[in-house]
Design a protein around this motif. Structure first.
Motif, PDB file in Angstrom:
ATOM      1  N   SER A  49       2.411 -27.042 -28.697  1.00  0.00           N
ATOM      2  CA  SER A  49       3.361 -26.418 -29.292  1.00  0.00           C
ATOM      3  C   SER A  49       3.203 -24.975 -29.653  1.00  0.00           C
ATOM      4  N   ILE A  51       4.413 -22.127 -32.854  1.00  0.00           N
ATOM      5  CA  ILE A  51       5.005 -21.977 -34.143  1.00  0.00           C
ATOM      6  C   ILE A  51       5.237 -20.533 -34.099  1.00  0.00           C
ATOM      7  N   GLU A  56       8.326 -22.579 -38.003  1.00  0.00           N
ATOM      8  CA  GLU A  56       9.085 -23.476 -37.226  1.00  0.00           C
ATOM      9  C   GLU A  56       8.466 -23.585 -35.635  1.00  0.00           C
ATOM     10  N   THR A  57       8.844 -24.869 -35.236  1.00  0.00           N
ATOM     11  CA  THR A  57       8.350 -24.839 -33.870  1.00  0.00           C
ATOM     12  C   THR A  57       9.413 -24.566 -32.753  1.00  0.00           C
ATOM     13  N   TYR A  84       2.185 -15.809 -34.185  1.00  0.00           N
ATOM     14  CA  TYR A  84       2.389 -17.121 -33.450  1.00  0.00           C
ATOM     15  C   TYR A  84       1.616 -17.755 -33.460  1.00  0.00           C
ATOM     16  N   ARG A  87      -0.691 -23.978 -30.157  1.00  0.00           N
ATOM     17  CA  ARG A  87      -1.588 -25.137 -30.056  1.00  0.00           C
ATOM     18  C   ARG A  87      -1.563 -25.949 -28.824  1.00  0.00           C
TER      19      ARG A  87
END
Length: 163
Positions: A49, A51, A56-57, A84, A87
């Protein structure tokens, strides 16, 4: 000790991130629609992901481009300045372990576009096994000297006191 040193690095070897664009700690700008992840050994099953600075994703798709490269396609170009988090999760093909990691970069619209950054790895040398090896060697030397000293003491004791 040589066997421990030889196999110690193999036993703990996992695929790690070898390069990225934007890279960890980078300050980048321009129109960013993809993130490139390059691993130092073969991986499969990428996921993860991205972020944004507000927690927020961001909509993104992780696609394996080659054995070593994963492309993260963002649904929309980055637009909010700030830090940012990326992951990333992959499976190491060599030992089938699932590896999960993350890094941060900063988006500043006025900064230069990202470049592929090589990430210095610190997992190349098995320091733990070196310390264990030195400890085992020190104990072996101490035990050998103690045994030699005890033999000398037995040999020099009077005949009636020998055990």
């Amino acid at each position: 000790m040589a066997v421990i040193l030889l196999f110690g690095s193999v036993a703990f070897a996992h695929s790690g991130l070898g390069a990225a664009s934007p890279g960890p700690g980078a300050v980048v700008g321009g129109k960013i629609t993809t993130i490139q992840l390059r691993y130092n050994s073969t991986v499969t099953d990428p996921a993860g992901s991205v972020i944004d600075p507000n927690g927020e994703t961001i909509g993104s798709t992780f696609t394996q481009d080659s054995n070593l490269r994963v492309i993260v396609s963002l649904d929309d170009p980055l637009s909010v300045p700030g830090q940012y988090a990326v992951r990333h999760i992959t499976t190491d093909v060599q030992d089938n372990d699932r590896i999960e990691a993350a890094y941060l970069f900063t988006y500043d619209p006025a900064a230069a576009p990202p470049q592929l950054e090589i990430i210095a790895g610190d997992d190349g040398f098995p320091w733990v096994w070196v310390i264990v090896g030195v400890g085992v060697t020190a104990i072996a030397v101490f035990a050998g000297r103690l045994a030699t000293s005890m033999q000398r003491a037995r040999g020099s004791a009077p005949a009636g006191l020998r055990v």
